[in-house]
Design a protein around this motif. Structure first.
Motif, PDB file in Angstrom:
ATOM      1  N   UNK A  74       7.180 -12.507 -86.391  1.00  0.00           N
ATOM      2  CA  UNK A  74       6.077 -12.894 -85.520  1.00  0.00           C
ATOM      3  C   UNK A  74       4.973 -13.450 -86.414  1.00  0.00           C
ATOM      4  N   UNK A  75       3.974 -14.072 -85.829  1.00  0.00           N
ATOM      5  CA  UNK A  75       2.892 -14.672 -86.598  1.00  0.00           C
ATOM      6  C   UNK A  75       2.137 -13.636 -87.434  1.00  0.00           C
ATOM      7  N   UNK A  81      13.268  -9.566 -83.596  1.00  0.00           N
ATOM      8  CA  UNK A  81      14.680  -9.357 -83.290  1.00  0.00           C
ATOM      9  C   UNK A  81      14.818  -8.329 -82.197  1.00  0.00           C
ATOM     10  N   UNK A  82      16.044  -7.992 -81.836  1.00  0.00           N
ATOM     11  CA  UNK A  82      16.241  -6.982 -80.801  1.00  0.00           C
ATOM     12  C   UNK A  82      15.826  -5.597 -81.321  1.00  0.00           C
ATOM     13  N   UNK A  95      10.826 -12.023 -79.485  1.00  0.00           N
ATOM     14  CA  UNK A  95       9.819 -13.072 -79.314  1.00  0.00           C
ATOM     15  C   UNK A  95       9.448 -13.153 -77.842  1.00  0.00           C
ATOM     16  N   UNK A  96       8.290 -13.663 -77.577  1.00  0.00           N
ATOM     17  CA  UNK A  96       7.860 -13.904 -76.199  1.00  0.00           C
ATOM     18  C   UNK A  96       7.832 -15.419 -75.964  1.00  0.00           C
ATOM     19  N   UNK A 184      16.140 -13.402 -80.315  1.00  0.00           N
ATOM     20  CA  UNK A 184      15.946 -12.545 -79.144  1.00  0.00           C
ATOM     21  C   UNK A 184      14.590 -12.834 -78.521  1.00  0.00           C
ATOM     22  N   UNK A 185      14.612 -13.096 -77.202  1.00  0.00           N
ATOM     23  CA  UNK A 185      13.403 -13.448 -76.446  1.00  0.00           C
ATOM     24  C   UNK A 185      13.265 -12.466 -75.292  1.00  0.00           C
ATOM     25  N   UNK A 186      12.033 -12.081 -74.997  1.00  0.00           N
ATOM     26  CA  UNK A 186      11.797 -11.183 -73.856  1.00  0.00           C
ATOM     27  C   UNK A 186      10.617 -11.681 -73.050  1.00  0.00           C
TER      28      UNK A 186
END
Length: 186
Positions: A74-75, A81-82, A95-96, A184-186
């Motif tokens: 992330x930044x 990741x999961x 990630x979003x 992985x995205x949520x």
């Protein structure tokens, strides 16, 4: 164990960055050579030469598990990741959509301006790679060499990417990253 280790690729100095009794890792010079070239490894005054195939680029994302999850942050530099990858001291979160994330890769070639030292050179790629997340074009804010042999891409996850493990690919100068990698995205 080794008094000195050096390597050349097509007669040009390679950057030796790891040596063990059974392995030597060398970064090939970023030059315009392609095709079959000699690789010469010298250690303790003895040399061995073998032919290898050199290409301009060989792009690949760094993968951290057998499921194909890529090395990403992330930044704020926390691990991306999961949650299933988490272990004591290492927490992973997805990630979003709309988030700017840091993706890590190898093999994208020379920077602009060109670097001359493979171990310390840093710089941006001359053009940005095309990145797809979940088959959807992602916005690439920047891409370049951030450490010896390591490229970092700052990429925004497209808003339409569904939750879960999304496919990830990048193309650059006629080459493409490996298949079966995911973010992985949520």
């Amino acid at each position: 164990l080794f008094r000195s280790v050096s390597a050349t690729v097509d007669g040009k100095a390679g950057a030796v960055f790891y040596v063990s009794p059974t392995q030597v890792n060398v970064l090939a010079p970023l030059d315009s050579a392609t095709g079959t070239v000699p690789l010469q490894l010298t250690t303790n005054g003895q040399s061995v030469t073998q032919t290898v195939t050199e290409v301009q680029t060989s792009p690949a994302f760094l993968v951290i598990d057998t499921a194909g999850h890529i090395a990403a942050r992330h930044l704020d530099y926390s691990l991306l990741g999961p949650a299933s990858l988490s272990s004591p001291g290492y927490t992973f979160t997805p990630a979003k959509v709309g988030e700017l994330v840091l993706l890590y890769a190898t093999g994208f070639g020379q920077t602009s301006p060109p670097i001359t030292n493979q171990l310390t050179g840093l710089g941006s790629l001359p053009t940005l790679p095309a990145v797809l997340i979940g088959g959807i074009p992602a916005t690439v804010a920047s891409a370049g060499l951030s450490a010896a042999g390591l490229y970092q891409f700052n990429v925004t996850v497209p808003p339409a990417v569904p939750s879960g493990d999304a496919s990830l690919s990048a193309s650059y100068n006629g080459g493409s990253t490996q298949s079966n990698v995911v973010i992985t995205v949520q």
